[in-house]
Design a protein around this motif. Structure first.
Motif, mmCIF file in Angstrom:
data_model
loop_
_atom_site.group_PDB
_atom_site.id
_atom_site.type_symbol
_atom_site.label_atom_id
_atom_site.label_comp_id
_atom_site.label_asym_id
_atom_site.label_seq_id
_atom_site.Cartn_x
_atom_site.Cartn_y
_atom_site.Cartn_z
ATOM 1 N N TYR A 292 79.999 57.675 45.311
ATOM 2 C CA TYR A 292 79.576 57.118 44.303
ATOM 3 C C TYR A 292 78.010 56.707 44.560
ATOM 4 O O TYR A 292 77.243 56.670 43.595
ATOM 5 C CB TYR A 292 80.315 55.756 43.941
ATOM 6 N N LYS A 293 77.622 57.048 45.685
ATOM 7 C CA LYS A 293 76.144 56.880 46.206
ATOM 8 C C LYS A 293 75.349 58.166 45.943
ATOM 9 O O LYS A 293 74.167 58.315 46.131
ATOM 10 C CB LYS A 293 76.133 56.279 47.415
ATOM 11 N N THR B 46 69.255 65.968 50.879
ATOM 12 C CA THR B 46 68.663 65.092 51.615
ATOM 13 C C THR B 46 69.355 63.513 51.669
ATOM 14 O O THR B 46 69.839 63.258 50.550
ATOM 15 C CB THR B 46 67.363 64.791 50.834
ATOM 16 N N VAL B 47 69.339 63.150 52.838
ATOM 17 C CA VAL B 47 70.128 61.799 52.930
ATOM 18 C C VAL B 47 68.967 60.652 53.061
ATOM 19 O O VAL B 47 68.004 60.768 53.615
ATOM 20 C CB VAL B 47 70.993 61.587 54.264
ATOM 21 N N TYR B 48 69.089 59.970 51.764
ATOM 22 C CA TYR B 48 68.111 58.756 51.787
ATOM 23 C C TYR B 48 68.736 57.669 52.386
ATOM 24 O O TYR B 48 69.946 56.982 52.018
ATOM 25 C CB TYR B 48 67.899 58.773 50.389
ATOM 26 N N SER B 49 68.229 57.000 53.429
ATOM 27 C CA SER B 49 68.767 55.932 54.346
ATOM 28 C C SER B 49 67.852 54.985 54.877
ATOM 29 O O SER B 49 66.732 55.094 54.729
ATOM 30 C CB SER B 49 69.752 56.824 55.277
ATOM 31 N N PHE C 143 77.028 59.271 64.316
ATOM 32 C CA PHE C 143 77.431 58.564 63.030
ATOM 33 C C PHE C 143 76.394 57.805 62.217
ATOM 34 O O PHE C 143 75.833 56.992 62.877
ATOM 35 C CB PHE C 143 78.836 57.876 62.925
ATOM 36 N N LEU C 144 76.146 58.198 61.153
ATOM 37 C CA LEU C 144 74.941 57.515 60.371
ATOM 38 C C LEU C 144 75.382 57.128 58.853
ATOM 39 O O LEU C 144 76.301 57.921 58.168
ATOM 40 C CB LEU C 144 73.619 58.487 60.160
ATOM 41 N N GLY C 145 75.063 56.155 58.529
ATOM 42 C CA GLY C 145 75.219 55.887 56.963
ATOM 43 C C GLY C 145 74.246 56.302 56.129
ATOM 44 O O GLY C 145 73.292 56.753 56.555
ATOM 45 N N ALA C 146 74.514 56.048 54.616
ATOM 46 C CA ALA C 146 73.304 56.284 53.993
ATOM 47 C C ALA C 146 73.240 55.578 52.532
ATOM 48 O O ALA C 146 74.082 55.005 52.473
ATOM 49 C CB ALA C 146 73.579 57.818 53.470
ATOM 50 N N SER C 147 72.286 55.412 52.558
ATOM 51 C CA SER C 147 71.992 54.484 50.999
ATOM 52 C C SER C 147 72.305 55.403 50.121
ATOM 53 O O SER C 147 72.829 55.048 48.882
ATOM 54 C CB SER C 147 70.577 54.012 50.884
#
Lengths: 420, 677
Positions: free
Chosen positions: B590-591, B562-565, B551-555
Motif C-alpha cells: 500500500y506504500k 526508486t525506494v524512498y526511505s 534488510f531495509l525498510g521503505a517509506s
C-alpha cells in the motif's frame, strides 16, 4: 645521549596514547625529533652515513611500532633516511669531483668559504637527479653508442672511497661536520615543506574551483580549509556542503571555520551525502595517508562519499601533502590500517547495561559497538590527487613516491620482518 | 488482445499467480457516469495478466489454506489470511506476540487496533454480520466488475484460486453473476454485505442485518437484469463468452439519475467493447489514466500559492532563518514554535475534531513516526471523526465529508508533510466515501466507512506485515549477518520472527544522526537476545565486509523502482551494492506509489535544522554554538532519500518478492485493489 632518549620516550608515549592528532602534526614532530637525534648522534670517522642511518632507523622502528596506524611517522623516518643517503652520495661525488678537478678546485676551496655551502646543495640535487637516472631509460645517444654512461658513477664513487682514505684528516673532519650539517639542513627543509605544504596545495585552488561551484567535503582537514579559502580569496564564489563526519563531528569545526571566512556553508548529516551528491560539482577531501597504489586512507565515511561521487560521476579530489605519501602497498587496509575508537562516542557507557545480561550466556557479549577511525578509498574511486607538487593521477602515485624514498628504506622494521 | 488471449486454451493451472477469471461476465463492465479522478480505472483487464510478476508464495501457504478452508473461497488480497486468522482466533488478544515491538512509539496504537480491526475479519468474511446494510444492489452491481480485478490480486493462494475457478466454471451468465456477487459479498463487502442477492444461495444468511428497503431491492434486481442483458450481448458479440471487462469503471453510483444514464450506457458499452475489442474502453481508460497521474505537489518557491496556503492554515509557521537555497521548493519552517501555539488553540478550535488535533500534534512533536504508524493514527482519527460526524442540513454526506477530510488532511500536512502511505490511505478513504450509495442512511454509511478503514488497516498494514515477515524470514539462514539501517518496524518484525524461529544470525544495526532511531531498535533486539553490532553510517564500509544480507525498510516505493526511505538508506544500499551484498527492501504494497523520482532533491522533507548543529550527549562538540546565527551557515536536515533501483536486489511486499522493475506492475494491477478491499 640521554636527553635524546628522553625526547624519544616522550614522543613514543604521545604516539602510543594517540595524543598527537593529524598526520601533519605527527610528521612535523617526527621530523623535529629525528633532527635532534641526528644532531646529537656521534659519528665515527668512517661510514658516518651508515651510523646515522642505523641510529635513525633504530628510533624510527620504535616510533612506527608505537603507532603503526599513523603512517606519517614511517614516512618521515623514511624521508630522513633517504635524505641521509642522498646527502652522503652527493658529498661523495662532490669529493670525487674535487679530486678529479685536482688543484684548481683546491684554490676555489681556499678562495671562498661561502661557496662551499652552496655547492653541495647544488650537487646534491644533481646527484639525486643522477641517481634517479638509473630508473629512467638511457638516452637515445647512449642506446646508439652502446656506452652505458651511468656505470661511471659507481666507479668514480668507489675511486672516491679510495681517495678518501688517502686524504688528510683535516679534510675528513670538515666532511663529517659537513655531512651532518647538510643533513640537518635538509631535514629543516623537510619540516619547512611539511608546514607549508597546504599553502602550496592551496595555490592550485583557483585552477580547480570556478565560479558558482558546489563542493562537498567530509570531516575536517586543514588542507581543505586552506584550499577552499584560497579560492575564496581569489573572488570565486561557491558554496560548500560539509558532511559532519560522525562520530567525531569534525565537520562542525570545518563549517565553523568556513563560515568565519565568509564562505556559504551548508552542514549536512553524513547520511545525506548520497542525496546531495547529485547537486555537487566536486568533492574535495583531505586524507590521512596515500598509499603507493593510489589508494587513500581517509577519515571514516570517505569510502561512502567516494562511491556516491563515482556513481554520479562527480570528481573526487584528494588533497595530500607529500608527507602523507606512503611507499607501502596496502593489504586489507580497512582492517589492518584501521583503528577502532572508543564505543562511548556512539553509545554512552551504561546506556545498554540494563538490557545486557552479563551473568548468563556463553561469554560472548550480545552487543558489539564498532567505531573505526579510517576508511580505505580504492584508487579507482579517486579522480585526482593534489599534492604540493601538483595534480596527479592515482596511478602515478608510485612514481611520485619513488622520488621521496629510497628503495632500501621501504622496510624499516628489518628485525620484525626477519622475525616474522 | 484480451479477447484473443482469452480465446486461447489457456490451461487453468497456469493462472495461479494472477488468476484471471476470464469467465467473468462482460456485463459487469458498466460505464459509470462521471469518472471519478480518485477512482481510476483498472488499466488492464485482468485477462491480460496471465503472467505473474510476483512470486507465487511457497506451497506451505496453500496447504495451510487448504487446511483452513472451512469457507469455500477466500479471495482476499492477502495471500494467507486464513492461517493468521485462525491463529488470531485461538490466540485471542495477544496474537501479536511474536511480532511485537513494532510501530515504535505507537505500539499502543497497534496494540489497540488489532482486536478492534480483527473482530470483523476474524469471523468469516461474508457471513455478513452486517451492521451496515449497503444498498446491496447498487453497490454490488457496480462492484461486481471490480471483482474481476480484485480476484487476480486476491487469489494468491492456490487453493482459493482453484476453488474460485471452479465456482466460476458454470457458464451461465446469470449464474456467474450470482457467483460474483456471492464472492463480492465475501471479499469486498465482508461484514457490510447486507443481505444476500436474491438468487444466490448464501449459506449463512445474516440474521442481524436490517431489512433492506424495497426500493433498494428493486434497484438491485434491475441491476442484475441489466448486467445479464449486457452479458448476453457480450457473449453474442464475442462468440466465446470470453469478452473481458474492458473498462472496469468503478461505478460510483450515487444517484438514481446517474444510474439511469448508466443504464443507458451499459449495454451499449458492453456491445461496443465486445465488438471492437475494447477500443472504446481503451480510450476512456487513456483519459482516466491521464487523470490518474499524480497531481503536482505544492512547490514552496511559488509565492502566490504559498501565500494562499498560509491564509488558510491553522498552524502558525515561521520561516526558517537560513533557508537552504537548493530546497526553496520545500517548506522550511522554524521547528518547535508551532507546538506551543497549537496547544493553546486546542480548546478554541471548533472546526477541528479533537482526535485530528491530537494526531496532528503528535505528528508535529514527532511522537508518531514511521509510515505505518502515521497512517494508522491518521485513519483511526478519521474513524473517530466519521463516528462523530453528522451531515449538516442541505448537504450530502459524500461531498461534505470529503471536504471535511480534505481540510483535516491539509491540517496534517501543515503539521508534517504527508507520507506516501498516508496519501494512499487518504485516497482509499475518499474513494470509499465517494462510492457510498446515496440511498443508504447516514449511520449505515458511517459504519461502513469505519469498517472499511478497519479493514484497510488490518489487511494492508497488519496482515501485510505478517506476510512480509513470512516471506523475508525465509531468506534468513543460519549464520547470516544481517545489516539493517535505522529502525523499520517490518524489518524489526522479520528479525524477531526469525530469531523466534531459532535461526542463528547476527544483526548489524547501522544508525545515523540526528534521529538515532537505530538505538531504540538495538535495545529491543538486545533485550530479545539477538546478537547485535552497532555502528554509525560512516562505518558502513567497514562492517559491510561481514554482512551477508541487507534488510531495509521503505517509506515508499515509487513506480520507477526508486525506494524512498529514511535518509541514509541510499548510502547503505550503495555500499552494499559495491560490496556485492544483496539488498532486500521490505515494504507493504500500500506504500507503493505511481509517482517517479530520480533524485532526493525534488521532493523531500526537511527536519529541524537545529538538530544538526547540536549533538546530544557530546559536550565537546559545540563548535557551532556561536556561529549558528551567521548568514553563511545553513543547516540541512534532510529526512528522506531516494535509492536508485539498481541498488535494490529484491522488494518483499505482501504480494510476494519482486524485483524493483515490477513495482509499476503492482501499482497498476493492485491499486484498484486497495481502493476496493
Amino acid at each position: 645521549m640521554p636527553d635524546v632518549q628522553a625526547l624519544v620516550n616522550e614522543f613514543l608515549n604521545k604516539l602510543k596514547k594517540r595524543k598527537i592528532e593529524g598526520s601533519q602534526a605527527t610528521a612535523k614532530q617526527t621530523a623535529e625529533l629525528l633532527r635532534s637525534v641526528i644532531s646529537q648522534q656521534r659519528v665515527p670517522r668512517t661510514n658516518q652515513a651508515g651510523a646515522l642511518i642505523d641510529a635513525v632507523r633504530a628510533i624510527g622502528e620504535q616510533l612506527i611500532v608505537a603507532n603503526p596506524i599513523e603512517l606519517a611517522v614511517g614516512n618521515i623516518v623514511r624521508r630522513v633516511l633517504h635524505i641521509i643517503r642522498e646527502e652522503d652520495l652527493s658529498l661523495t661525488t662532490a669529493a670525487v669531483a674535487e679530486l678529479n678537478l685536482s688543484t684548481v678546485s683546491d684554490d676555489d676551496d681556499d678562495g671562498g668559504g661561502g661557496d662551499q655551502d652552496d655547492r653541495p646543495v647544488l650537487s646534491a640535487a644533481a646527484v639525486a637527479a643522477a641517481a634517479r637516472n638509473t630508473l629512467r631509460p638511457p638516452s637515445l645517444q647512449m642506446l646508439l653508442e652502446g656506452a652505458p654512461d651511468f656505470v661511471a658513477v659507481p666507479r668514480s664513487s668507489s675511486s672516491g672511497g679510495d681517495s678518501e682514505g688517502k686524504s688528510k684528516s683535516m679534510d675528513r673532519n670538515s666532511r663529517t661536520r659537513k655531512l651532518k650539517h647538510d643533513i640537518i639542513e635538509a631535514v629543516n627543509e623537510l619540516i619547512q615543506d611539511i608546514t607549508t605544504c597546504h599553502e602550496l596545495i592551496a595555490e592550485q585552488a583557483v585552477e580547480h574551483i570556478h565560479q558558482n561551484e558546489v563542493i562537498l567535503t567530509l570531516g575536517s582537514s586543514k588542507t581543505v580549509l586552506e584550499f577552499l579559502c584560497a579560492a575564496k580569496e581569489k573572488k570565486r564564489s561557491f558554496r560548500v556542503f560539509v558532511a559532519e563526519g560522525a562520530p567525531r563531528y569534525q565537520g562542525h569545526l570545518l563549517a565553523k571555520e568556513l563560515v568565519a571566512r565568509g564562505l556559504q556553508t551548508t552542514l549536512i548529516t553524513d547520511s545525506a551525502v548520497f542525496a546531495m551528491i547529485s547537486r555537487v560539482n566536486m568533492v574535495i577531501v583531505g586524507s590521512h595517508a596515500v598509499m603507493a597504489n593510489g589508494g587513500v586512507i581517509a577519515p571514516v565515511g570517505m569510502n561512502m562519499v567516494a562511491l556516491a561521487a563515482q556513481k554520479h560521476a562527480v570528481p573526487f579530489v584528494v588533497l595530500a601533502g607529500s608527507h602523507k605519501l606512503c611507499p607501502l602497498y596496502p593489504h586489507n587496509p580497512e582492517v589492518l590500517l584501521n583503528e577502532l575508537r572508543s564505543p562511548s562516542e556512539l553509545l554512552d557507557f551504561g546506556e545498554f547495561s540494563d538490557c545486557l545480561d552479563f551473568g548468563s550466556g556463553d561469554g560472548s557479549p550480545l552487543l558489539h559497538v564498532v567505531n573505526p577511525t579510517f576508511d580505505y578509498v580504492p584508487p579507482k574511486a579517486v579522480s585526482l590527487f593534489i599534492t604540493d607538487t601538483g595534480g596527479h593521477n592515482p596511478s602515478y602515485m608510485y612514481r611520485l613516491i619513488a622520488d621521496y624514498y629510497s628503495a632500501d628504506d621501504l622496510v624499516v622494521q628489518r628485525r620484525h620482518a626477519a622475525g616474522n | 488482445m484480451d479477447a484473443r488471449r482469452g480465446s486461447l486454451p489457456v490451461p487453468r493451472v497456469r493462472q495461479v499467480g494472477f488468476f484471471t477469471p476470464n469467465a467473468q461476465p462482460a456485463p459487469t463492465r458498466s460505464q459509470s457516469g462521471p469518472p471519478d479522478s480518485s477512482s481510476p480505472p483498472l488499466p488492464e483487464s485482468p485477462a491480460s495478466n496471465s503472467l505473474s510478476p510476483v512470486m507465487i508464495p511457497p506451497p506451505r501457504h496453500h496447504s495451510d489454506n487448504l487446511a483452513a478452508a472451512p469457507r469455500p473461497t477466500s479471495p482476499l488480497p492477502v495471500p494467507e489470511p486464513s492461517p493468521f486468522r485462525r491463529r488470531d482466533a485461538h490466540a485471542g488478544a495477544d496474537n501479536n506476540a511474536p511480532l511485537v515491538g513494532s510501530y515504535n512509539p505507537t505500539e499502543t496504537l497497534l496494540a489497540m487496533s488489532p482486536p478492534a480491526t480483527r473482530s470483523p475479519s476474524g469471523s468469516h468474511a461474508g457471513d455478513g454480520e452486517s451492521e451496515a446494510a449497503m444498498s446491496g444492489g447498487w453497490f454490488r452491481r457496480s462492484n461486481s466488475a471490480k471483482l474481476a480485478s480484485s480476484l487476480p490480486s486476491g487469489t494468491f493462494d492456490f487453493s482459493s484460486v482453484q476453488s474460485t475457478a471452479e465456482a466460476l466454471k458454470p457458464t451461465k451468465v446469470q449464474n456467474r453473476v450470482g457467483v460474483s456477487e456471492h464472492l463480492l459479498n465475501k471479499t469486498i463487502l465482508a461484514e457490510a454485505s447486507g443481505r444476500p442477492a436474491p438468487k444466490e444461495q448464501q449459506p449463512e444468511a445474516p440474521s442481524s442485518s436490517k431489512q433492506p428497503k424495497p426500493k433498494l431491492s428493486k434497484a438491485e434486481r434491475r441491476a442484475l437484469q441489466e448486467s445479464q442483458r449486457a452479458a448476453k450481448a457480450a457473449t453474442k458479440a464475442s462468440g466465446g463468452g470470453k469478452s473481458v471487462a474492458a473498462s472496469e469503471e468503478v461505478a460510483t453510483v450515487k444517484s438514481v439519475k446517474q444510474h439511469q444514464t448508466q443504464k443507458k450506457d451499459a449495454p451499449h458499452v458492453a456491445v461496443s467493447v465486445a465488438a471492437s475489442e475494447r477500443k472504446g474502453g481503451d480510450k476512456s481508460q487513456e483519459k482516466e489514466r491521464r487523470k490518474d497521474a499524480p497531481a503536482p505537489r505544492m512547490q514552496f518557491d511559488d509565492k502566490s500559492r504559498v501565500d494562499k496556503a498560509k491564509r488558510r492554515s491553522v498552524v502558525d509557521q515561521t520561516e526558517a532563518r537560513n533557508r537552504v537555497e537548493l530546497f526553496r521548493h520545500l517548506p522550511q519552517y522554524e521547528h518547535g514554535t508551532q507546538l506551543a501555539d497549537l496547544e493553546s488553540k486546542f480548546l478554541q478550535l471548533d472546526p477541528m475534531h479533537p482526535a485530528i488535533y491530537k494526531v496532528g500534534l503528535q505528528y508535529l512533536a514527532g511522537d508518531i513516526s514511521g509510515g505505518n504508524a502515521r497512517c494508522i493514527a491518521m485513519l483511526q482519527a478519521f474513524q473517530q471523526v466519521i463516528q462523530d460526524y453528522s451531515t449538516p442540513p442541505e448537504k450530502t454526506l459524500q461531498r461534505d465529508l470529503t471536504a471535511k477530510i480534505s481540510s483535516y488532511v491539509s491540517f496534517f500536512t501543515q503539521c508534517r508533510p504527508l507520507s506516501m502511505s498516508m496519501g494512499n490511505g487518504i485516497r482509499f478513504l475518499k474513494n470509499r466515501i465517494a462510492k457510498l450509495a446515496l440511498s443508504i442512511s447516514e449511520s449505515e454509511s458511517k459504519s461502513s466507512i469505519c469498517s472499511d478503514i478497519d479493514r484497510f488497516i488490518n489487511e494492508k498494514i497488519v496482515l501485510a506485515d505478517r506476510v512480509i515477515v513470512q516471506h523475508a524470514s525465509n531468506k534468513v539462514k543460519d549464520g547470516d549477518v544481517l545489516l539493517v539501517y535505522g529502525s523499520s518496524c517490518v524489518v524489526e518484525m522479520i528479525l524477531l520472527h526469525s530469531h523466534g524461529l531459532g535461526k542463528q544470525f547476527r544483526v548489524i544495526v547501522v544508525d545515523s544522526r540526528p534521529k538515532l532511531e537505530g538505538k531504540a531498535l538495538l535495545r529491543r533486539l538486545v533485550v530479545k537476545g539477538v546478537h547485535c553490532t552497532y555502528t554509525h553510517i560512516n562505518a558502513v564500509s567497514y562492517v559491510m565486509h561481514e554482512a551477508t544480507k541487507v534488510f531495509l525498510g521503505a517509506s515508499s516505493v515509487l513506480s520507477n523502482g526508486t525506494v524512498y526511505s529514511r535518509v541514509g538508506t541510499a548510502c547503505v544500499a550503495m555500499v552494499a551494492h559495491a560490496f556485492r551484498v544483496p539488498v532486500i527492501i521490505c515494504c507493504e504494497a500500500y506504500k507503493f506509489h505511481e509517482r517517479v523520482q530520480l533524485d532526493s532533491i525534488c521532493s523531500n522533507e526537511l527536519g529541524d535544522p537545529d538538530a544538526i548543529g547540536k549533538v546530544p550527549g557530546r559536550m565537546d562538540v559545540n563548535y557551532l554554538d556561536d556561529v549558528s546565527n551567521s548568514v553563511n551557515l545553513q543547516l540541512l536536515n534532510l529526512m528522506y532519500d531516494a535509492t536508485p533501483a539498481d541498488y535494490v536486489s529484491m522488494i518483499v511486499t505482501d504480494y510476494g518478492m519482486i524485483p524493483p522493475t515490477s513495482v509499476p506492475v503492482i501499482v497498476r494491477e493492485y491499486r484498484r485493489d486497495h481502493l476496493l478491499i
